[in-house]
Design a protein around this motif. Structure first.
Motif, PDB file in Angstrom:
ATOM      1  N   GLY A   1     -25.414 -25.808   5.409  1.00 18.58           N
ATOM      2  CA  GLY A   1     -24.491 -25.490   4.333  1.00 18.58           C
ATOM      3  C   GLY A   1     -23.104 -26.037   4.617  1.00 18.58           C
ATOM      4  O   GLY A   1     -22.592 -25.913   5.724  1.00 18.58           O
ATOM      5  N   ILE A   2     -22.502 -26.654   3.604  1.00 18.60           N
ATOM      6  CA  ILE A   2     -21.146 -27.204   3.729  1.00 18.60           C
ATOM      7  C   ILE A   2     -20.278 -26.620   2.632  1.00 18.60           C
ATOM      8  O   ILE A   2     -20.528 -26.838   1.442  1.00 18.60           O
ATOM      9  CB  ILE A   2     -21.137 -28.741   3.613  1.00 18.60           C
ATOM     10  CG1 ILE A   2     -22.097 -29.377   4.617  1.00 18.60           C
ATOM     11  CG2 ILE A   2     -19.722 -29.275   3.819  1.00 18.60           C
ATOM     12  CD1 ILE A   2     -22.128 -30.895   4.539  1.00 18.60           C
ATOM     13  N   GLY A   3     -19.270 -25.857   3.025  1.00 22.72           N
ATOM     14  CA  GLY A   3     -18.325 -25.303   2.068  1.00 22.72           C
ATOM     15  C   GLY A   3     -17.262 -26.324   1.708  1.00 22.72           C
ATOM     16  O   GLY A   3     -16.651 -26.931   2.591  1.00 22.72           O
ATOM     17  N   VAL A   4     -17.055 -26.521   0.412  1.00 15.53           N
ATOM     18  CA  VAL A   4     -16.059 -27.476  -0.094  1.00 15.53           C
ATOM     19  C   VAL A   4     -15.297 -26.812  -1.240  1.00 15.53           C
ATOM     20  O   VAL A   4     -15.624 -25.706  -1.652  1.00 15.53           O
ATOM     21  CB  VAL A   4     -16.733 -28.785  -0.577  1.00 15.53           C
ATOM     22  CG1 VAL A   4     -17.448 -29.491   0.564  1.00 15.53           C
ATOM     23  CG2 VAL A   4     -17.699 -28.519  -1.726  1.00 15.53           C
TER      24      VAL A   4
ATOM     25  N   PRO B   1      -9.686 -23.397   3.613  1.00 17.50           N
ATOM     26  CA  PRO B   1      -9.877 -24.134   4.864  1.00 17.50           C
ATOM     27  C   PRO B   1      -9.461 -23.281   6.051  1.00 17.50           C
ATOM     28  O   PRO B   1      -8.780 -22.261   5.894  1.00 17.50           O
ATOM     29  CB  PRO B   1      -8.952 -25.340   4.710  1.00 17.50           C
ATOM     30  CG  PRO B   1      -7.843 -24.837   3.819  1.00 17.50           C
ATOM     31  CD  PRO B   1      -8.499 -23.863   2.871  1.00 17.50           C
ATOM     32  N   ALA B   2      -9.873 -23.691   7.248  1.00 17.62           N
ATOM     33  CA  ALA B   2      -9.437 -22.996   8.457  1.00 17.62           C
ATOM     34  C   ALA B   2      -7.937 -23.179   8.642  1.00 17.62           C
ATOM     35  O   ALA B   2      -7.349 -24.187   8.203  1.00 17.62           O
ATOM     36  CB  ALA B   2     -10.182 -23.544   9.672  1.00 17.62           C
ATOM     37  N   ALA B   3      -7.305 -22.218   9.289  1.00 16.35           N
ATOM     38  CA  ALA B   3      -5.859 -22.274   9.512  1.00 16.35           C
ATOM     39  C   ALA B   3      -5.503 -23.194  10.684  1.00 16.35           C
ATOM     40  O   ALA B   3      -4.325 -23.371  10.985  1.00 16.35           O
ATOM     41  CB  ALA B   3      -5.320 -20.872   9.765  1.00 16.35           C
ATOM     42  N   PHE B   4      -6.511 -23.749  11.336  1.00 15.93           N
ATOM     43  CA  PHE B   4      -6.278 -24.633  12.480  1.00 15.93           C
ATOM     44  C   PHE B   4      -7.304 -25.758  12.437  1.00 15.93           C
ATOM     45  O   PHE B   4      -8.319 -25.665  11.737  1.00 15.93           O
ATOM     46  CB  PHE B   4      -6.404 -23.860  13.798  1.00 15.93           C
ATOM     47  CG  PHE B   4      -7.766 -23.238  14.009  1.00 15.93           C
ATOM     48  CD1 PHE B   4      -8.763 -23.908  14.710  1.00 15.93           C
ATOM     49  CD2 PHE B   4      -8.062 -21.985  13.475  1.00 15.93           C
ATOM     50  CE1 PHE B   4     -10.016 -23.345  14.881  1.00 15.93           C
ATOM     51  CE2 PHE B   4      -9.311 -21.408  13.648  1.00 15.93           C
ATOM     52  CZ  PHE B   4     -10.289 -22.094  14.349  1.00 15.93           C
ATOM     53  N   ARG B   5      -7.046 -26.816  13.183  1.00 12.44           N
ATOM     54  CA  ARG B   5      -7.991 -27.926  13.255  1.00 12.44           C
ATOM     55  C   ARG B   5      -9.041 -27.599  14.325  1.00 12.44           C
ATOM     56  O   ARG B   5      -8.725 -27.501  15.515  1.00 12.44           O
ATOM     57  CB  ARG B   5      -7.255 -29.222  13.607  1.00 12.44           C
ATOM     58  CG  ARG B   5      -8.171 -30.445  13.672  1.00 12.44           C
ATOM     59  CD  ARG B   5      -7.385 -31.684  14.109  1.00 12.44           C
ATOM     60  NE  ARG B   5      -8.251 -32.839  14.223  1.00 12.44           N
ATOM     61  CZ  ARG B   5      -8.551 -33.663  13.240  1.00 12.44           C
ATOM     62  NH1 ARG B   5      -8.031 -33.447  12.047  1.00 12.44           N
ATOM     63  NH2 ARG B   5      -9.342 -34.698  13.426  1.00 12.44           N
TER      64      ARG B   5
ATOM     65  N   LYS C   1     -11.797 -21.067  19.844  1.00 10.36           N
ATOM     66  CA  LYS C   1     -11.482 -20.288  18.653  1.00 10.36           C
ATOM     67  C   LYS C   1     -12.737 -20.152  17.791  1.00 10.36           C
ATOM     68  O   LYS C   1     -13.615 -21.021  17.810  1.00 10.36           O
ATOM     69  CB  LYS C   1     -10.385 -20.975  17.843  1.00 10.36           C
ATOM     70  CG  LYS C   1      -9.067 -21.134  18.577  1.00 10.36           C
ATOM     71  CD  LYS C   1      -8.065 -21.889  17.710  1.00 10.36           C
ATOM     72  CE  LYS C   1      -6.736 -22.086  18.424  1.00 10.36           C
ATOM     73  NZ  LYS C   1      -5.765 -22.847  17.602  1.00 10.36           N
ATOM     74  N   LYS C   2     -12.812 -19.075  17.026  1.00  8.54           N
ATOM     75  CA  LYS C   2     -13.919 -18.892  16.091  1.00  8.54           C
ATOM     76  C   LYS C   2     -13.563 -19.584  14.785  1.00  8.54           C
ATOM     77  O   LYS C   2     -12.573 -19.236  14.133  1.00  8.54           O
ATOM     78  CB  LYS C   2     -14.191 -17.408  15.869  1.00  8.54           C
ATOM     79  CG  LYS C   2     -15.459 -17.148  15.070  1.00  8.54           C
ATOM     80  CD  LYS C   2     -15.811 -15.674  15.052  1.00  8.54           C
ATOM     81  CE  LYS C   2     -17.124 -15.452  14.295  1.00  8.54           C
ATOM     82  NZ  LYS C   2     -17.521 -14.030  14.284  1.00  8.54           N
ATOM     83  N   ILE C   3     -14.353 -20.569  14.389  1.00  5.21           N
ATOM     84  CA  ILE C   3     -14.014 -21.431  13.254  1.00  5.21           C
ATOM     85  C   ILE C   3     -13.880 -20.644  11.954  1.00  5.21           C
ATOM     86  O   ILE C   3     -13.026 -20.953  11.122  1.00  5.21           O
ATOM     87  CB  ILE C   3     -15.059 -22.555  13.111  1.00  5.21           C
ATOM     88  CG1 ILE C   3     -15.007 -23.472  14.343  1.00  5.21           C
ATOM     89  CG2 ILE C   3     -14.833 -23.373  11.845  1.00  5.21           C
ATOM     90  CD1 ILE C   3     -16.101 -24.518  14.404  1.00  5.21           C
ATOM     91  N   PHE C   4     -14.701 -19.602  11.776  1.00  6.79           N
ATOM     92  CA  PHE C   4     -14.642 -18.829  10.527  1.00  6.79           C
ATOM     93  C   PHE C   4     -13.940 -17.485  10.700  1.00  6.79           C
ATOM     94  O   PHE C   4     -14.136 -16.574   9.894  1.00  6.79           O
ATOM     95  CB  PHE C   4     -16.053 -18.647   9.945  1.00  6.79           C
ATOM     96  CG  PHE C   4     -16.427 -19.750   8.984  1.00  6.79           C
ATOM     97  CD1 PHE C   4     -16.248 -19.606   7.622  1.00  6.79           C
ATOM     98  CD2 PHE C   4     -16.913 -20.952   9.459  1.00  6.79           C
ATOM     99  CE1 PHE C   4     -16.555 -20.623   6.738  1.00  6.79           C
ATOM    100  CE2 PHE C   4     -17.231 -21.982   8.601  1.00  6.79           C
ATOM    101  CZ  PHE C   4     -17.056 -21.820   7.233  1.00  6.79           C
ATOM    102  N   GLU C   5     -13.088 -17.382  11.710  1.00  9.40           N
ATOM    103  CA  GLU C   5     -12.306 -16.162  11.906  1.00  9.40           C
ATOM    104  C   GLU C   5     -11.458 -15.873  10.670  1.00  9.40           C
ATOM    105  O   GLU C   5     -10.749 -16.745  10.163  1.00  9.40           O
ATOM    106  CB  GLU C   5     -11.382 -16.328  13.116  1.00  9.40           C
ATOM    107  CG  GLU C   5     -10.672 -15.057  13.533  1.00  9.40           C
ATOM    108  CD  GLU C   5     -11.574 -14.127  14.335  1.00  9.40           C
ATOM    109  OE1 GLU C   5     -11.716 -12.966  13.917  1.00  9.40           O
ATOM    110  OE2 GLU C   5     -12.124 -14.577  15.354  1.00  9.40           O
TER     111      GLU C   5
ATOM    112  N   CYS D   1     -14.400 -23.404   3.408  1.00  6.63           N
ATOM    113  CA  CYS D   1     -14.538 -24.809   3.765  1.00  6.63           C
ATOM    114  C   CYS D   1     -15.057 -25.003   5.195  1.00  6.63           C
ATOM    115  O   CYS D   1     -14.603 -24.341   6.130  1.00  6.63           O
ATOM    116  CB  CYS D   1     -13.201 -25.516   3.617  1.00  6.63           C
ATOM    117  SG  CYS D   1     -12.550 -25.467   1.928  1.00  6.63           S
ATOM    118  N   GLY D   2     -15.995 -25.904   5.341  1.00  9.00           N
ATOM    119  CA  GLY D   2     -16.565 -26.199   6.647  1.00  9.00           C
ATOM    120  C   GLY D   2     -18.067 -26.002   6.646  1.00  9.00           C
ATOM    121  O   GLY D   2     -18.698 -25.813   5.596  1.00  9.00           O
ATOM    122  N   PHE D   3     -18.657 -26.031   7.826  1.00  8.95           N
ATOM    123  CA  PHE D   3     -20.103 -25.840   7.962  1.00  8.95           C
ATOM    124  C   PHE D   3     -20.402 -24.347   7.973  1.00  8.95           C
ATOM    125  O   PHE D   3     -20.089 -23.649   8.944  1.00  8.95           O
ATOM    126  CB  PHE D   3     -20.608 -26.500   9.248  1.00  8.95           C
ATOM    127  CG  PHE D   3     -20.369 -27.990   9.288  1.00  8.95           C
ATOM    128  CD1 PHE D   3     -20.778 -28.803   8.243  1.00  8.95           C
ATOM    129  CD2 PHE D   3     -19.723 -28.578  10.364  1.00  8.95           C
ATOM    130  CE1 PHE D   3     -20.570 -30.176   8.274  1.00  8.95           C
ATOM    131  CE2 PHE D   3     -19.500 -29.947  10.405  1.00  8.95           C
ATOM    132  CZ  PHE D   3     -19.925 -30.750   9.352  1.00  8.95           C
TER     133      PHE D   3
END
Length: 351
Positions: A13-16, A83-87, A242-246, A253-255
């Motif tokens: 799954g890809i969130g856009v 989107p995530a707040a960080f890269r 870091k946890k990407i979906f924190e 957005c993201g996987f």
């Protein structure tokens, strides 16, 4: 050895923020041009991961007929996908990258470079063969590598999903989880150190990396289409990941998830629960997605990365004439005849 309960990766799954725009890119560049479903609806069963509220969404499940898993391209329509707040970097907790397959790494590299204004990185030597890294226009990282499992030969430079790279906090705990989930499972490599094949953004960092592979077995209606499954676990050793979906929702957005094609959901649920991996969501019955249907469930890996399981009940073969395959009426778990699956290509979206 008992029969596998999972045949392979069904989709990632890809969130856009814009499904039609993103799907066009994945069609034109990566060849995901055959839709299984394209639906706008509510996601009522996902409230544990969407802030306790039912949200509306637009989702397209698209496949590449060369073989491999598909992509579920997903966006909220009742709110703006965040989107995530960080890269995110390799080693952060969650799905770091999708691994796509190719018959010819150099041809695939030339194709991506020429069609995306040089968004692909240099050719590198991964621990298991040649390949390269790249990025889609939405900040998601992918990896393209050679592969030996194919459904059919096409004119595409790139095939479907052959695996993912997952950031974990403890490889040994994650290994136990995936061994419980997938069988038979092989450890292709287990390496620790500094790696020249990783992107420059993590240069100078130490990692432990482990590639797990479930090779194709003829178990499941779609097993020949899905092929081999590759899961690379990557653990950052010099920093706190870091946890990407924190503090974000599933679907942002993201996987957003890694989805496996389940062959016997009841047996799988019993097995995983007994080993300490309970389902967090279970539709318990057949759930429709436009013209497709199946029972779906979710569980989490040791770091909270979402794993989806789908036991397919109904699959559209030729939507235009209303031909749907009832998987539940099949008497065994043998692969479907190739000619039936190849008919799905008649629904291809051409740009």
């Amino acid at each position: 050895m008992s029969a596998p309960l999972i045949s392979g990766i069904q989709q990632v799954g890809i969130g856009v923020q814009n499904v039609p725009e993103a799907w066009k890119w994945y069609r034109q560049i990566l060849g995901f041009d055959v839709p299984v479903f394209d639906e706008k609806a509510e996601a009522p069963l996902m409230t544990p991961y969407t802030g306790g509220a039912v949200h509306q969404r637009h989702a397209v499940l698209a496949i590449n007929m060369a073989g491999g898993g598909g992509l579920e391209i997903w966006s909220f329509t009742s709110r703006v996908s965040q989107p995530a707040a960080f890269r995110a970097e390799l080693g952060d907790l969650g799905i770091n990258a999708i691994r796509f397959k190719t018959r010819d790494v150099r041809k695939a590299h030339e194709w991506v470079q020429s069609r995306t204004n040089n968004s692909a990185g240099d050719l590198v030597r991964f621990p298991d063969g040649e390949g390269f890294w790249g990025n889609d226009p939405y900040g998601n990282t992918f990896q393209i590598t050679g592969d030996q499992s194919w459904f059919q030969k096409t004119d595409k430079a790139i095939g479907g999903v052959s695996g993912v790279v997952v950031g974990v906090s403890d490889i040994d705990k994650s290994l136990a989880f995936y061994k419980s989930l997938l069988q038979p499972l092989e450890v292709v490599y287990d390496k620790t150190g500094f790696f020249k094949d990783l992107p420059a953004s993590v240069s100078g960092q130490r990692f432990r990396r482990m590639l797990l592979r479930k090779s194709f077995t003829p178990d499941g209606a779609f097993s020949r289409l899905l092929g081999d499954t590759n899961i690379e676990l990557i653990q950052a050793l010099d920093r706190e990941p870091k946890k990407i979906f924190e503090n974000r929702f599933w679907g942002d957005c993201g996987f957003i998830h890694l989805c496996f094609d389940a062959l016997n959901m009841d047996a799988l649920k019993t097995k995983l629960q007994s080993e300490g991996y309970p389902f967090t969501i279970d539709s318990e019955r057949s759930f429709g997605m436009e013209s497709a249907a199946g029972r779906f469930a979710y569980l989490e890996d040791p770091d909270g990365t979402l794993i989806e399981l789908v036991e397919t009940h109904k699959l559209p073969i030729l939507k235009k004439i209303g031909w749907f395959l009832d998987i539940q009426k099949r008497k065994d778990q043998k692969p479907l005849p190739d000619w039936i699956l190849k008919l799905m290509s008649l629904s291809r979206v051409k740009d």
